[in-house]
Design a protein around this motif. Structure first.
Motif, PDB file in Angstrom:
ATOM      1  N   ILE A   1       0.888  -1.337  -0.099  1.00 17.23           N
ATOM      2  CA  ILE A   1       0.113  -0.041   0.023  1.00 17.23           C
ATOM      3  C   ILE A   1       1.115   1.137   0.006  1.00 17.23           C
ATOM      4  O   ILE A   1       0.514   2.255  -0.850  1.00 17.23           O
ATOM      5  CB  ILE A   1      -1.038   0.163   1.172  1.00 17.23           C
ATOM      6  N   SER A   2       1.894   1.151   0.780  1.00 18.11           N
ATOM      7  CA  SER A   2       2.703   2.288   0.826  1.00 18.11           C
ATOM      8  C   SER A   2       3.547   2.670  -0.391  1.00 18.11           C
ATOM      9  O   SER A   2       3.777   3.790  -1.088  1.00 18.11           O
ATOM     10  CB  SER A   2       3.843   2.143   1.937  1.00 18.11           C
ATOM     11  N   ALA A   3       3.923   1.358  -1.069  1.00 19.95           N
ATOM     12  CA  ALA A   3       4.607   1.266  -2.367  1.00 19.95           C
ATOM     13  C   ALA A   3       3.790   1.986  -3.481  1.00 19.95           C
ATOM     14  O   ALA A   3       4.251   2.594  -4.340  1.00 19.95           O
ATOM     15  CB  ALA A   3       5.139   0.046  -2.767  1.00 19.95           C
ATOM     16  N   ARG A   4       2.542   1.775  -3.622  1.00 16.43           N
ATOM     17  CA  ARG A   4       1.553   1.986  -4.447  1.00 16.43           C
ATOM     18  C   ARG A   4       1.411   3.459  -4.229  1.00 16.43           C
ATOM     19  O   ARG A   4       0.773   4.287  -5.277  1.00 16.43           O
ATOM     20  CB  ARG A   4       0.196   1.139  -4.467  1.00 16.43           C
ATOM     21  N   GLY A   5       1.543   4.233  -3.088  1.00 19.85           N
ATOM     22  CA  GLY A   5       1.159   5.583  -2.710  1.00 19.85           C
ATOM     23  C   GLY A   5      -0.106   5.798  -2.531  1.00 19.85           C
ATOM     24  O   GLY A   5      -0.638   6.820  -3.310  1.00 19.85           O
ATOM     25  N   ASN A   6      -0.724   5.377  -2.469  1.00 16.63           N
ATOM     26  CA  ASN A   6      -1.628   5.055  -3.375  1.00 16.63           C
ATOM     27  C   ASN A   6      -3.118   5.207  -3.039  1.00 16.63           C
ATOM     28  O   ASN A   6      -3.739   4.338  -3.190  1.00 16.63           O
ATOM     29  CB  ASN A   6      -1.401   3.679  -3.457  1.00 16.63           C
ATOM     30  N   LEU A   7      -3.114   6.586  -2.499  1.00 19.09           N
ATOM     31  CA  LEU A   7      -4.530   6.940  -2.527  1.00 19.09           C
ATOM     32  C   LEU A   7      -5.206   6.517  -3.871  1.00 19.09           C
ATOM     33  O   LEU A   7      -6.363   6.232  -4.025  1.00 19.09           O
ATOM     34  CB  LEU A   7      -4.759   8.456  -2.337  1.00 19.09           C
ATOM     35  N   ARG A   8      -4.442   6.847  -5.010  1.00 16.64           N
ATOM     36  CA  ARG A   8      -5.012   6.909  -6.390  1.00 16.64           C
ATOM     37  C   ARG A   8      -5.420   5.088  -6.628  1.00 16.64           C
ATOM     38  O   ARG A   8      -6.504   4.969  -6.932  1.00 16.64           O
ATOM     39  CB  ARG A   8      -4.272   7.169  -7.502  1.00 16.64           C
ATOM     40  N   SER A   9      -4.536   4.589  -6.255  1.00 15.29           N
ATOM     41  CA  SER A   9      -4.783   3.021  -6.473  1.00 15.29           C
ATOM     42  C   SER A   9      -6.017   2.437  -5.723  1.00 15.29           C
ATOM     43  O   SER A   9      -6.767   1.798  -6.015  1.00 15.29           O
ATOM     44  CB  SER A   9      -3.432   2.058  -6.284  1.00 15.29           C
ATOM     45  N   SER A  10      -5.895   3.100  -4.304  1.00 11.13           N
ATOM     46  CA  SER A  10      -6.949   2.514  -3.163  1.00 11.13           C
ATOM     47  C   SER A  10      -8.465   2.802  -4.027  1.00 11.13           C
ATOM     48  O   SER A  10      -9.177   2.100  -3.875  1.00 11.13           O
ATOM     49  CB  SER A  10      -6.760   3.273  -1.961  1.00 11.13           C
ATOM     50  N   LEU A  11      -8.398   4.145  -4.653  1.00 14.76           N
ATOM     51  CA  LEU A  11      -9.665   4.733  -5.099  1.00 14.76           C
ATOM     52  C   LEU A  11     -10.337   3.777  -6.417  1.00 14.76           C
ATOM     53  O   LEU A  11     -11.331   3.290  -6.422  1.00 14.76           O
ATOM     54  CB  LEU A  11      -9.598   6.059  -5.441  1.00 14.76           C
TER      55      LEU A  11
ATOM     56  N   HIS B   1     -17.696  -0.308  -4.095  1.00 17.12           N
ATOM     57  CA  HIS B   1     -17.880   0.561  -3.195  1.00 17.12           C
ATOM     58  C   HIS B   1     -18.431   1.909  -3.293  1.00 17.12           C
ATOM     59  O   HIS B   1     -18.091   2.571  -4.403  1.00 17.12           O
ATOM     60  CB  HIS B   1     -16.415   0.368  -2.437  1.00 17.12           C
ATOM     61  N   PRO B   2     -19.197   2.496  -2.424  1.00 20.35           N
ATOM     62  CA  PRO B   2     -19.672   3.779  -2.380  1.00 20.35           C
ATOM     63  C   PRO B   2     -18.519   4.831  -2.582  1.00 20.35           C
ATOM     64  O   PRO B   2     -17.669   4.805  -1.842  1.00 20.35           O
ATOM     65  CB  PRO B   2     -20.239   3.951  -1.298  1.00 20.35           C
ATOM     66  N   LEU B   3     -18.531   5.592  -3.724  1.00 19.32           N
ATOM     67  CA  LEU B   3     -17.387   6.566  -3.981  1.00 19.32           C
ATOM     68  C   LEU B   3     -17.936   7.641  -4.860  1.00 19.32           C
ATOM     69  O   LEU B   3     -18.369   7.264  -5.909  1.00 19.32           O
ATOM     70  CB  LEU B   3     -16.343   5.813  -4.687  1.00 19.32           C
ATOM     71  N   SER B   4     -17.598   9.106  -4.270  1.00 15.36           N
ATOM     72  CA  SER B   4     -18.316  10.025  -4.957  1.00 15.36           C
ATOM     73  C   SER B   4     -17.290  10.099  -6.160  1.00 15.36           C
ATOM     74  O   SER B   4     -16.067  10.172  -6.351  1.00 15.36           O
ATOM     75  CB  SER B   4     -18.059  11.394  -3.882  1.00 15.36           C
ATOM     76  N   THR B   5     -18.028  10.333  -7.480  1.00 12.70           N
ATOM     77  CA  THR B   5     -17.364  10.634  -8.550  1.00 12.70           C
ATOM     78  C   THR B   5     -16.436  11.890  -8.535  1.00 12.70           C
ATOM     79  O   THR B   5     -15.420  11.933  -8.975  1.00 12.70           O
ATOM     80  CB  THR B   5     -18.478  10.936  -9.774  1.00 12.70           C
ATOM     81  N   SER B   6     -16.637  12.806  -7.838  1.00 13.07           N
ATOM     82  CA  SER B   6     -16.115  14.140  -7.836  1.00 13.07           C
ATOM     83  C   SER B   6     -14.617  13.926  -6.995  1.00 13.07           C
ATOM     84  O   SER B   6     -13.678  14.413  -7.398  1.00 13.07           O
ATOM     85  CB  SER B   6     -16.998  15.217  -7.091  1.00 13.07           C
ATOM     86  N   VAL B   7     -14.826  13.135  -5.981  1.00 13.50           N
ATOM     87  CA  VAL B   7     -13.908  12.792  -5.028  1.00 13.50           C
ATOM     88  C   VAL B   7     -12.754  12.038  -5.932  1.00 13.50           C
ATOM     89  O   VAL B   7     -11.572  12.143  -5.852  1.00 13.50           O
ATOM     90  CB  VAL B   7     -14.130  11.946  -3.811  1.00 13.50           C
ATOM     91  N   PHE B   8     -13.325  11.099  -6.799  1.00  8.16           N
ATOM     92  CA  PHE B   8     -12.413  10.134  -7.415  1.00  8.16           C
ATOM     93  C   PHE B   8     -11.647  11.090  -8.295  1.00  8.16           C
ATOM     94  O   PHE B   8     -10.388  10.932  -8.648  1.00  8.16           O
ATOM     95  CB  PHE B   8     -13.183   9.229  -8.332  1.00  8.16           C
ATOM     96  N   GLU B   9     -12.476  11.922  -9.262  1.00 12.37           N
ATOM     97  CA  GLU B   9     -11.744  12.731 -10.241  1.00 12.37           C
ATOM     98  C   GLU B   9     -10.824  13.795  -9.699  1.00 12.37           C
ATOM     99  O   GLU B   9      -9.775  14.042  -9.995  1.00 12.37           O
ATOM    100  CB  GLU B   9     -12.753  13.364 -11.067  1.00 12.37           C
ATOM    101  N   HIS B  10     -11.285  14.254  -8.610  1.00 10.40           N
ATOM    102  CA  HIS B  10     -10.062  15.246  -7.944  1.00 10.40           C
ATOM    103  C   HIS B  10      -8.817  14.691  -7.465  1.00 10.40           C
ATOM    104  O   HIS B  10      -7.800  15.208  -7.796  1.00 10.40           O
ATOM    105  CB  HIS B  10     -10.852  15.804  -6.546  1.00 10.40           C
TER     106      HIS B  10
ATOM    107  N   THR C   1      -7.581  11.691  -8.403  1.00 13.62           N
ATOM    108  CA  THR C   1      -6.492  10.927  -9.438  1.00 13.62           C
ATOM    109  C   THR C   1      -6.310  11.755 -10.705  1.00 13.62           C
ATOM    110  O   THR C   1      -5.619  11.721 -11.498  1.00 13.62           O
ATOM    111  CB  THR C   1      -7.476   9.887  -9.970  1.00 13.62           C
ATOM    112  N   GLY C   2      -7.024  12.901 -10.855  1.00 16.36           N
ATOM    113  CA  GLY C   2      -7.181  13.671 -12.040  1.00 16.36           C
ATOM    114  C   GLY C   2      -7.500  13.010 -13.295  1.00 16.36           C
ATOM    115  O   GLY C   2      -7.376  13.495 -14.581  1.00 16.36           O
ATOM    116  N   TYR C   3      -8.122  12.009 -13.308  1.00 16.62           N
ATOM    117  CA  TYR C   3      -8.924  11.394 -14.457  1.00 16.62           C
ATOM    118  C   TYR C   3     -10.304  11.512 -14.346  1.00 16.62           C
ATOM    119  O   TYR C   3     -11.042  11.227 -13.593  1.00 16.62           O
ATOM    120  CB  TYR C   3      -8.511   9.782 -14.255  1.00 16.62           C
TER     121      TYR C   3
END
Length: 415
Positions: A150-160, A168-177, A179-181
């Motif tokens: 988890i640390s190596a992936r850095g990985n708020l992005r990977s977790s999302l 899992h419940p996840l806001s589209t706006s949070v994901f886009e903000h 990850t930048g995708y």
């Protein structure tokens, strides 16, 4: 005790394989792909061998070292974000299955029932001690690797990304903000993996570089989003903005071959939005399953949209039933020999060209009369005479075309 251990050792491979299939079938996440199943089989096989050595030679538990296969399997589960309770359940279910095998062998011993009971009591105690020791070790290995990964992936992005794919419940706006995708666009899901038997430390970065170069060659509307799944595999999504792309798969295959000769690529179909983000990934995973089952028969890059891939991916999920159906439809053509393979190849090409003798001859580089002769060997009353519907025959041939010997009776699925 020595006689029981000897008899069990004679059946060691059979016991380990049956146990692996039980665990993969009954415990969630352990059969996610063929590579994971093969690692499971290696871990179970090594553990069963170790227990039999302990029983046969009265080896103290404290003298043991965990097997490489068992440790590697725990590491891979952690890297895949597979819950730790699946690993713990596997050991306890395996323990019960092994005791059942021991009980069956003890029933066949020619000795007094009291002695059988004493041997079973001894085996149960030894197996309990081993499972208690090894499961604590591998679970500790799993937990350490999960924190490191988890640390190596850095990985708020990977977790999302993993949360989104898992539903899992996840806001589209949070994901886009974070990850930048953007999700409100067309995506093409991709799975890329290394074919090296021993992944190197630079493999995750190399896979990401390959995806970035591939995206540049495909005229993406922005940078792709990439996440490592384990040291030898990555997931990615190629963005294409508001218009669905028309990918040239021949060009993609050439790029894959030249940019990453030790990599394989599986793609989904273009799809839009959050639902499309998930669906194109599922399709890429299905295409990957066909590649793995084919044992190297497919090109370097395969798309879910390639002819036959979608259907074969569904059938490849239950290879035992698929092999049986192929045998029923193709009859003698399902034999695993050169003669039957030549006829299958000719018929597959014949159906692919719309039953055109000339085009078939051209593609196979043989004379038109040779094609007619081979087809007549199958369909003429005096020939093999397949009785199933032509569509069924064409599908069975398509399966053989992709999966080769793995689709034939007695065949083995490869990873």
């Amino acid at each position: 005790m020595a006689e029981t251990a000897r008899r069990l050792n004679d059946r060691q491979r059979e016991i380990a394989l049956a146990m692996s299939r039980l665990l993969a079938r009954e415990i969630s996440h352990l059969d996610e792909d063929q590579r994971l199943v093969e690692l499971l089989e290696a871990s179970v096989d090594a553990n069963v061998k170790t227990i039999l050595h302990i029983l046969a030679n009265d080896i103290p538990i404290e003298h043991l070292q965990p097997t490489t296969a068992a440790t590697e399997y725990a590491l891979r589960l952690a890297q895949r974000d597979i819950p730790g309770h699946s690993l713990v359940r596997a050991y306890h279910m395996g323990q019960n299955d092994f005791i059942e095998a021991c009980f069956a062998e003890l029933q066949r011993l020619d000795c007094h029932p009291d002695l059988k009971l004493e041997v079973l009591r001894h085996i149960s105690g030894v197996v309990y001690q081993y499972i208690d020791w090894v499961s604590l070790y591998v679970f500790d290995t799993y937990e350490k690797e999960k924190r490191r990964w988890i640390s190596a992936r850095g990985n708020l992005r990977s977790s999302l990304i993993h949360k989104l794919i898992a539903g899992h419940p996840l806001s589209t706006s949070v994901f886009e903000h974070e990850t930048g995708y953007r999700l409100d666009q067309f995506h093409v899901g991709a799975v890329v993996w290394s074919t090296e038997s021993a992944p190197g430390p630079d493999d995750p970065r190399n896979l990401e570089r390959f995806i970035l170069r591939l995206a540049a060659g495909c005229s993406c509307s922005g940078p792709p989003i990439v996440t490592a799944v384990d040291p030898s595999m990555a997931w990615a999504w190629l963005p294409f903005g508001s218009k669905p792309p028309s990918l040239d798969m021949d060009a993609v295959r050439d790029a894959t071959t030249h940019l990453a000769k030790d990599c394989r690529l599986a793609l989904g179909l273009p799809a839009r939005g959050l639902a499309g983000f998930k669906r194109t990934h599922e399709q890429a995973q299905s295409a990957k399953a066909v590649v793995l089952a084919s044992a190297g028969r497919t090109p370097a890059a395969v798309s879910f949209g390639d002819p036959g891939v979608a259907m074969v991916s569904l059938l490849a999920k239950d290879m035992d039933s698929t092999r049986q159906w192929v045998r029923e439809v193709l009859g003698p053509l399902a034999r695993n020999d050169d003669s039957a393979a030549e006829l299958r190849r000719t018929l597959h090409t014949f159906f692919t060209t719309g039953e055109n003798y000339g085009k078939t001859a051209e593609l196979l580089n043989v004379h038109r009369n040779t094609v007619k002769y081979r087809v007549s060997k199958v369909f003429d009353p005096s020939g093999i005479t397949l009785t199933h519907d032509r569509m069924d025959i064409a599908l069975a041939l398509q399966i053989c075309h992709f999966l080769g010997p793995a689709a034939l009776p007695g065949g083995k699925q490869h990873g």
